[in-house]
Motif scaffolding. Structure first.
Motif, PDB file in Angstrom:
ATOM      1  N   LEU A 120     -81.846 -38.132 -29.413  1.00 61.32           N
ATOM      2  CA  LEU A 120     -82.483 -37.110 -30.247  1.00 61.32           C
ATOM      3  C   LEU A 120     -83.338 -37.735 -31.339  1.00 61.32           C
ATOM      4  O   LEU A 120     -84.343 -37.162 -31.755  1.00 61.32           O
ATOM      5  CB  LEU A 120     -81.429 -36.201 -30.891  1.00 61.32           C
ATOM      6  CG  LEU A 120     -80.708 -35.213 -29.988  1.00 61.32           C
ATOM      7  CD1 LEU A 120     -79.697 -34.409 -30.801  1.00 61.32           C
ATOM      8  CD2 LEU A 120     -81.655 -34.296 -29.240  1.00 61.32           C
ATOM      9  N   ALA A 121     -82.955 -38.899 -31.813  1.00 64.29           N
ATOM     10  CA  ALA A 121     -83.703 -39.576 -32.869  1.00 64.29           C
ATOM     11  C   ALA A 121     -85.023 -40.164 -32.378  1.00 64.29           C
ATOM     12  O   ALA A 121     -85.907 -40.458 -33.171  1.00 64.29           O
ATOM     13  CB  ALA A 121     -82.842 -40.692 -33.485  1.00 64.29           C
ATOM     14  N   GLU A 122     -85.160 -40.324 -31.094  1.00 61.92           N
ATOM     15  CA  GLU A 122     -86.389 -40.866 -30.508  1.00 61.92           C
ATOM     16  C   GLU A 122     -87.456 -39.768 -30.516  1.00 61.92           C
ATOM     17  O   GLU A 122     -87.198 -38.648 -30.085  1.00 61.92           O
ATOM     18  CB  GLU A 122     -86.100 -41.315 -29.072  1.00 61.92           C
ATOM     19  CG  GLU A 122     -87.222 -42.016 -28.393  1.00 61.92           C
ATOM     20  CD  GLU A 122     -87.519 -43.377 -29.008  1.00 61.92           C
ATOM     21  OE1 GLU A 122     -88.677 -43.802 -28.905  1.00 61.92           O
ATOM     22  OE2 GLU A 122     -86.611 -44.005 -29.581  1.00 61.92           O
ATOM     23  N   PRO A 123     -88.670 -40.048 -31.002  1.00 59.31           N
ATOM     24  CA  PRO A 123     -89.672 -38.985 -31.106  1.00 59.31           C
ATOM     25  C   PRO A 123     -90.201 -38.459 -29.773  1.00 59.31           C
ATOM     26  O   PRO A 123     -90.638 -37.313 -29.701  1.00 59.31           O
ATOM     27  CB  PRO A 123     -90.799 -39.616 -31.921  1.00 59.31           C
ATOM     28  CG  PRO A 123     -90.533 -41.069 -31.978  1.00 59.31           C
ATOM     29  CD  PRO A 123     -89.104 -41.301 -31.605  1.00 59.31           C
ATOM     30  N   SER A 124     -90.173 -39.249 -28.727  1.00 60.76           N
ATOM     31  CA  SER A 124     -90.726 -38.793 -27.453  1.00 60.76           C
ATOM     32  C   SER A 124     -89.750 -37.871 -26.709  1.00 60.76           C
ATOM     33  O   SER A 124     -88.535 -37.938 -26.899  1.00 60.76           O
ATOM     34  CB  SER A 124     -91.073 -39.992 -26.565  1.00 60.76           C
ATOM     35  OG  SER A 124     -89.891 -40.694 -26.215  1.00 60.76           O
ATOM     36  N   ILE A 125     -90.326 -37.036 -25.861  1.00 59.45           N
ATOM     37  CA  ILE A 125     -89.525 -36.156 -25.004  1.00 59.45           C
ATOM     38  C   ILE A 125     -89.012 -37.002 -23.837  1.00 59.45           C
ATOM     39  O   ILE A 125     -89.768 -37.796 -23.275  1.00 59.45           O
ATOM     40  CB  ILE A 125     -90.384 -34.986 -24.483  1.00 59.45           C
ATOM     41  CG1 ILE A 125     -90.872 -34.137 -25.662  1.00 59.45           C
ATOM     42  CG2 ILE A 125     -89.620 -34.136 -23.483  1.00 59.45           C
ATOM     43  CD1 ILE A 125     -91.856 -33.059 -25.278  1.00 59.45           C
ATOM     44  N   PRO A 126     -87.735 -36.835 -23.449  1.00 58.34           N
ATOM     45  CA  PRO A 126     -87.240 -37.627 -22.318  1.00 58.34           C
ATOM     46  C   PRO A 126     -87.973 -37.270 -21.021  1.00 58.34           C
ATOM     47  O   PRO A 126     -88.350 -36.108 -20.812  1.00 58.34           O
ATOM     48  CB  PRO A 126     -85.757 -37.280 -22.227  1.00 58.34           C
ATOM     49  CG  PRO A 126     -85.522 -36.141 -23.138  1.00 58.34           C
ATOM     50  CD  PRO A 126     -86.720 -35.978 -24.020  1.00 58.34           C
ATOM     51  N   SER A 127     -88.162 -38.254 -20.189  1.00 58.54           N
ATOM     52  CA  SER A 127     -88.827 -38.025 -18.896  1.00 58.54           C
ATOM     53  C   SER A 127     -87.967 -37.108 -18.033  1.00 58.54           C
ATOM     54  O   SER A 127     -86.760 -37.311 -17.931  1.00 58.54           O
ATOM     55  CB  SER A 127     -89.033 -39.346 -18.162  1.00 58.54           C
ATOM     56  OG  SER A 127     -89.865 -40.186 -18.904  1.00 58.54           O
ATOM     57  N   PRO A 128     -88.608 -36.139 -17.391  1.00 55.43           N
ATOM     58  CA  PRO A 128     -87.850 -35.196 -16.559  1.00 55.43           C
ATOM     59  C   PRO A 128     -87.505 -35.793 -15.190  1.00 55.43           C
ATOM     60  O   PRO A 128     -88.086 -35.438 -14.177  1.00 55.43           O
ATOM     61  CB  PRO A 128     -88.800 -34.003 -16.438  1.00 55.43           C
ATOM     62  CG  PRO A 128     -90.167 -34.609 -16.558  1.00 55.43           C
ATOM     63  CD  PRO A 128     -90.020 -35.786 -17.491  1.00 55.43           C
ATOM     64  N   VAL A 129     -86.569 -36.704 -15.198  1.00 62.03           N
ATOM     65  CA  VAL A 129     -86.156 -37.362 -13.962  1.00 62.03           C
ATOM     66  C   VAL A 129     -84.873 -36.722 -13.447  1.00 62.03           C
ATOM     67  O   VAL A 129     -84.046 -36.254 -14.232  1.00 62.03           O
ATOM     68  CB  VAL A 129     -85.932 -38.883 -14.184  1.00 62.03           C
ATOM     69  CG1 VAL A 129     -87.231 -39.565 -14.576  1.00 62.03           C
ATOM     70  CG2 VAL A 129     -84.876 -39.131 -15.233  1.00 62.03           C
ATOM     71  N   PRO A 130     -84.699 -36.700 -12.133  1.00 65.01           N
ATOM     72  CA  PRO A 130     -83.434 -36.165 -11.606  1.00 65.01           C
ATOM     73  C   PRO A 130     -82.286 -37.116 -11.947  1.00 65.01           C
ATOM     74  O   PRO A 130     -82.426 -38.332 -11.847  1.00 65.01           O
ATOM     75  CB  PRO A 130     -83.664 -36.083 -10.094  1.00 65.01           C
ATOM     76  CG  PRO A 130     -84.875 -36.898  -9.812  1.00 65.01           C
ATOM     77  CD  PRO A 130     -85.639 -37.065 -11.091  1.00 65.01           C
ATOM     78  N   ILE A 131     -81.172 -36.554 -12.357  1.00 65.38           N
ATOM     79  CA  ILE A 131     -80.003 -37.359 -12.724  1.00 65.38           C
ATOM     80  C   ILE A 131     -78.859 -36.964 -11.802  1.00 65.38           C
ATOM     81  O   ILE A 131     -78.379 -35.827 -11.856  1.00 65.38           O
ATOM     82  CB  ILE A 131     -79.604 -37.126 -14.191  1.00 65.38           C
ATOM     83  CG1 ILE A 131     -80.763 -37.506 -15.127  1.00 65.38           C
ATOM     84  CG2 ILE A 131     -78.341 -37.905 -14.539  1.00 65.38           C
ATOM     85  CD1 ILE A 131     -80.568 -37.091 -16.560  1.00 65.38           C
ATOM     86  N   PRO A 132     -78.419 -37.889 -10.965  1.00 70.71           N
ATOM     87  CA  PRO A 132     -77.301 -37.555 -10.072  1.00 70.71           C
ATOM     88  C   PRO A 132     -76.009 -37.370 -10.870  1.00 70.71           C
ATOM     89  O   PRO A 132     -75.860 -37.927 -11.963  1.00 70.71           O
ATOM     90  CB  PRO A 132     -77.205 -38.768  -9.143  1.00 70.71           C
ATOM     91  CG  PRO A 132     -77.857 -39.881  -9.874  1.00 70.71           C
ATOM     92  CD  PRO A 132     -78.879 -39.258 -10.791  1.00 70.71           C
TER      93      PRO A 132
END
Length: 132
Positions: free
Chosen positions: A42-54
């Motif tokens: 949450l502290a990271e300014p970028s949005i997380p990459s929308p990758v599939p997470i098994p």
């Protein structure tokens, strides 16, 4: 407050990374390390990459176990982050963003070569203050 996700199941990769973190920090509970990881992302300014997470590990916990006494605060932080990122606040988006932030944060902590003991984890959260 109603959580966006009832059960949290981690990927095998995240489990392996948490195992390393448990060994280094001596924090032996998954949920505590997951809270640190979630907040780190949450502290990271970028949005997380929308990758599939098994969901292929045997590490699973409820939202209440994940959040403990601060579960509502963590949910508010997630909602605020989604709002700031211009994302809708529906249950599916919140659940997806939660998983993305959690896994990204686990990766950040596990990949930090300076994180060798619990004091290093605390230092991530509390960087040294500048003296004026």
């Amino acid at each position: 407050m109603e959580s966006p996700i009832d059960r949290i199941k981690l990927s095998q990769s995240a489990k392996d990374q948490l195992t390393k973190l448990k060994r280094n920090t001596k924090i032996d509970q998954w949920n505590i390390l997951c809270r640190w990881a979630f907040c780190r992302s949450l502290a990271e300014p970028s949005i997380p990459s929308p990758v599939p997470i098994p969901q292929d590990s045997n590490v699973e916990m409820s939202w209440r176990v994940f959040g403990g006494d601060i579960a509502d605060i963590l949910l508010i932080a997630l909602k605020q982050r989604c709002h700031n990122d211009g994302l809708p606040l529906d249950k599916d988006t919140l659940a997806t963003q939660f998983r993305l932030h959690l896994h990204r944060g686990i990766g950040y902590l596990a990949g930090d070569s300076n994180l060798k003991k619990i004091e290093d984890l605390i230092a991530v959260a509390m960087p040294p203050q500048r003296v004026l």
